[in-house]
Design a protein around this motif. Structure first.
Motif, PDB file in Angstrom:
ATOM      1  N   THR A 114     145.137 105.311  53.341  1.00 55.98           N
ATOM      2  CA  THR A 114     146.522 105.912  53.739  1.00 55.98           C
ATOM      3  C   THR A 114     146.244 106.403  55.092  1.00 55.98           C
ATOM      4  OG1 THR A 114     146.103 107.951  52.478  1.00 55.98           O
ATOM      5  CG2 THR A 114     147.548 106.277  51.416  1.00 55.98           C
ATOM      6  N   THR A 115     145.333 106.948  55.338  1.00 51.15           N
ATOM      7  CA  THR A 115     144.869 107.612  56.895  1.00 51.15           C
ATOM      8  C   THR A 115     144.925 106.529  57.996  1.00 51.15           C
ATOM      9  OG1 THR A 115     143.587 109.108  55.726  1.00 51.15           O
ATOM     10  CG2 THR A 115     143.425 109.007  58.306  1.00 51.15           C
ATOM     11  N   GLN A 116     144.293 105.305  57.440  1.00 46.17           N
ATOM     12  CA  GLN A 116     144.268 104.035  58.465  1.00 46.17           C
ATOM     13  C   GLN A 116     145.682 103.501  58.731  1.00 46.17           C
ATOM     14  OE1 GLN A 116     141.365 101.614  56.278  1.00 46.17           O
ATOM     15  NE2 GLN A 116     139.783 102.215  57.815  1.00 46.17           N
ATOM     16  N   PHE A 117     146.413 103.752  57.687  1.00 44.65           N
ATOM     17  CA  PHE A 117     147.867 103.385  57.681  1.00 44.65           C
ATOM     18  C   PHE A 117     148.545 103.956  58.756  1.00 44.65           C
ATOM     19  CE2 PHE A 117     147.529 100.236  53.913  1.00 44.65           C
ATOM     20  CZ  PHE A 117     148.013  98.931  54.634  1.00 44.65           C
ATOM     21  N   LYS A 118     148.302 105.648  58.439  1.00 49.59           N
ATOM     22  CA  LYS A 118     149.085 106.419  59.151  1.00 49.59           C
ATOM     23  C   LYS A 118     148.643 106.201  60.671  1.00 49.59           C
ATOM     24  CE  LYS A 118     151.289 110.367  58.483  1.00 49.59           C
ATOM     25  NZ  LYS A 118     151.686 110.843  57.116  1.00 49.59           N
TER      26      LYS A 118
END
Ligand code: GDP
Length: 359
Positions: free
Chosen positions: A177-181
């Motif tokens: 989810t951090t990478q998507f962010k």
């Protein structure tokens, strides 16, 4: 052709078209196999999908398989048409062609690898085309110590895992989810998602043992008509794209097409874009694969007099040798000016060429 006036009232919906995208080896083929319940991988050269095929899932099939989730699924769409996209890097053009057709997409991410170059490339294509998507966070069974719960809903499977596995899952989920962010996107595992529509759903899956597959099918079926009633309202204006041009024994050169809207009949005069100019021909044969089989898998085909979208179809007609994949197919109606239709068909050439240049 006059557009039949249709109210976008949630009745008379066509099947949404779904494509599976993502980095090579994340499990796109396997996921499709898993949701189809068959195995086409063995029929492919070197395991690489070099063609776009499609699988049609009748609504009852989706409903049956997500029954355990006890969701109240009132499906108004007749089914779901899933287009398989090649997993190899050299098929960017095919991928962009596939994604252009899609109403919804499944973006597959390997939980062990997170976002990879082609994940980001797919993401950009989806954003460019405003296509909604679900993230399948695949290969959860690779988490060390995973306890297999074949074809179970993901929350049920998660409860069967040790604390270590659950912690490891959470750690990796946060990473993703951090990478998507970092790509400017809010994502959340679907059962915790409070902002459906705003925040993109993540469904943890295993394409090998089937955990999370019921959830994925349910989300696809439930969510698409809800958010896209207008887009999915069936229209009788033919909207059709050529995906592939190839020979078939006994039929000569055929084209595989995705019919999004409208009806095609045997005997219809059609125009497709050709290498040496527009091709005007007449539909001789309309073929669909047997339900639950893929177009490119050899096997029983059904002959039709007419076919209504959304469906993937093989068309046999004369003079298709130089047809260009990725372009539109046009039907010449009784009131249409053939020259105008020919022009429209050839306009697609430019868009295909510019798309190829970009990729
Ligand atoms: P694609 O290139 O995205 O189509 O990936 P494939 O479907 O060909 O899968 C790549 C490799 O990963 C194959 O060896 C699959 O068997 C394996 N694979 C795919 N999904 C899973 C999964 O959920 N769990 C595990 N353990 N392996 C998987």
């Amino acid at each position: 052709q006059k557009k039949e006036l249709q109210k976008a009232d949630g009745e008379n919906l066509r099947s949404p078209i779904c494509c599976i995208m993502g980095h090579v080896d994340t499990g796109k083929t396997k996921l499709l196999d898993c949701i189809r319940g068959t195995n086409v991988q063995e029929g492919e050269a070197g395991g690489i999908t070099q063609q776009i095929g499609a699988t049609y899932f009748p609504a009852e099939n989706l409903r049956d398989r997500s029954r355990e989730l006890k969701a109240d699924v009132k499906l108004k769409v007749p089914g779901l048409l899933v287009i398989d996209t090649p997993g190899h890097e050299s098929f960017t053009n095919l991928r962009s062609r596939g994604s252009g057709l899609c109403d919804i997409a499944i973006l597959v991410v390997d939980i062990m690898h997170g976002l990879e170059p082609q994940t980001i490339e797919s993401l950009n294509l989806l954003r460019m085309r405003n296509t909604e998507f679900i993230v399948a966070l695949n290969k959860v069974d690779r988490l060390y110590g995973w306890n297999t719960c074949r074809n179970a809903p993901i929350t049920k499977a998660m409860k069967q895992q040790s604390q270590d596995v659950q912690n490891e899952f959470k750690r990796r989920l946060i990473q993703v989810t951090t990478q998507f962010k970092e790509q400017g996107l809010n994502t959340e595992v679907y059962y915790d998602n409070k902002e459906i529509g705003k925040t993109i759903n993540i469904v943890p899956t295993s394409a090998v043992s089937g955990e999370g597959i019921p959830d994925l099918l349910l989300l696809l079926a439930q969510w698409s008509p809800k958010t896209m009633v207008e887009k999915l309202t069936y229209s009788n204006v033919v909207q059709c794209t050529v995906l592939e041009v190839k020979g078939l024994e006994g039929y000569g050169t055929t084209i595989d097409v995705v019919l999004v809207n409208g009806v095609l009949h045997v005997g219809d005069q059609i125009v497709v874009c050709g290498m040496q100019g527009p091709i005007v021909t007449t539909i001789r044969v309309l073929l669909t694969p047997h339900p639950m089989k893929e177009l490119r898998v050899k096997g029983a085909c059904l002959h039709h007099k007419e076919i209504k979208g959304a469906q993937s179809i093989k068309i046999a007609a004369q003079s298709l040798e130089h047809a260009i994949a990725g372009t539109g197919l046009y039907v010449v109606g009784p009131n249409d000016d053939l020259e105008v239709v020919k022009e429209s068909a050839m306009e697609d050439m430019n868009s295909v060429m510019s798309r190829t240049d970009k990729s």
